[in-house]
Enzyme design. Structure first.
Site, PDB file in Angstrom:
ATOM      1  CE  LYS A   1      -2.139  -0.820   3.911  1.00 54.95           C
ATOM      2  NZ  LYS A   1      -1.723  -2.152   4.371  1.00 54.95           N
TER       3      LYS A   1
ATOM      4  NE  ARG B   1      -3.850  -1.553   9.484  1.00 50.60           N
ATOM      5  CZ  ARG B   1      -2.719  -0.999   9.039  1.00 50.60           C
ATOM      6  NH1 ARG B   1      -2.523   0.294   9.102  1.00 50.60           N
ATOM      7  NH2 ARG B   1      -1.778  -1.745   8.542  1.00 50.60           N
TER       8      ARG B   1
ATOM      9  NE  ARG C   1       7.344  -3.378   5.810  1.00 53.65           N
ATOM     10  CZ  ARG C   1       6.054  -3.086   5.927  1.00 53.65           C
ATOM     11  NH1 ARG C   1       5.400  -2.535   4.942  1.00 53.65           N
ATOM     12  NH2 ARG C   1       5.424  -3.386   7.041  1.00 53.65           N
TER      13      ARG C   1
ATOM     14  NE  ARG D   1       6.922  -1.154  10.299  1.00 55.98           N
ATOM     15  CZ  ARG D   1       5.788  -1.059   9.613  1.00 55.98           C
ATOM     16  NH1 ARG D   1       5.742  -0.330   8.518  1.00 55.98           N
ATOM     17  NH2 ARG D   1       4.721  -1.689  10.019  1.00 55.98           N
TER      18      ARG D   1
ATOM     19  NE  ARG E   1       2.203  -5.414  10.994  1.00 57.75           N
ATOM     20  CZ  ARG E   1       3.271  -5.124  10.249  1.00 57.75           C
ATOM     21  NH1 ARG E   1       4.428  -5.688  10.521  1.00 57.75           N
ATOM     22  NH2 ARG E   1       3.169  -4.276   9.269  1.00 57.75           N
TER      23      ARG E   1
END
Ligand code: ADP
Ligand code: ZN
Length: 210
Positions: free
Chosen positions: A13, A88, A123, A156, A167
């Site tokens: 996103k 969300r 990531r 992260r 998540r």
């Protein structure tokens, strides 16, 4: 143009939000980035959000709704915006409706869970400006260094495999129902997330045209 980007954590996103931002010159608003900045600056809101975020849970609705209300009042949102990571939950979507905001389109980027887990491990984000990279799919020009600001790239905390799992559970339970929420409003467009970022971008732009 007022847009929402939907999709699982790590569906891309943020990357697509940047592309839309460049093409249409409207701000990309990431609640995740706003919360991380608050955390870094040690604000009260940051402290409230910290424990949830680190466990891979959603931050309470009233906190993020407050963030968005303030952010959308800013001048640069006058001609439109892209929401990345908000709403969300159904109450968050309802809050947008109650604010009288007319969303034009909701683009849902679909990526299977298995792919998500693979992707998240690669990531990396800039520790200074929050730009996002990937070891395979979106390499910086110089390894470990942010193209935009020269900051150091880090993983992260919530991209650790166990947290990613949590998540994804949150996503399926709390966020996925938004698809039918926006489908009923006739605003949902589904795009299959591709291997190549640029291929997904083509599909996203095409979805925005019709
Ligand atoms: P990703 O899309 O990769 O999950 P984000 O940066 O958008 O990453 O979000 C990271 C975390 O920030 C979420 O796991 C959650 O704890 C918090 N967060 C961001 N946006 C919201 C939101 N709209 N509602 C609740 N929590 C949020
Ligand atoms: Zn940077």
């Amino acid at each position: 143009m007022k847009l929402i980007l939907l999709g699982a954590p790590g569906a891309g996103k943020g990357t697509q939000a940047e592309k839309i931002c460049e093409k249409f010159n409207i701000p990309a608003i990431s609640t995740g980035n706003i919360i991380r900045a608050a955390l870094k600056n040690g604000t009260e809101m940051g402290l409230k959000a910290k424990s949830y975020m680190e466990k891979g849970q959603l931050v309470p609705d009233e906190v993020v709704i407050g963030i968005i209300k303030d952010r959308l009042k800013e001048d640069d949102c006058k001609f439109g915006f892209i929401l990345d990571g908000f709403p969300r939950t159904i109450p968050q979507a309802q809050a947008l409706e109650d604010m009288g905001i007319e969303i034009d389109k909701v683009v849902d980027i679909e990526v299977p869970d298995k792919k998500i887990t693979e992707r998240m491990s690669g990531r990396r984000v800039c520790s200074k400006c929050a730009n996002s990279y990937h070891l395979l799919y979106k390499k910086p020009k110089v390894e470990g260094i942010c193209d935009a600001c020269g900051g150091e790239l880090v993983q992260r905390k919530d991209d650790a495999p166990e947290t990613v799992q949590a998540r994804l559970v949150e996503y399926h339970e709390m966020t996925e129902p938004l698809k039918s929420f926006y489908e009923k409003l006739g605003k949902l467009v589904i795009v299959d997330g591709q291997e190549e970022v640029s291929d997904t971008t083509k599909l996203v732009f095409a979805a925005l045209e019709d």
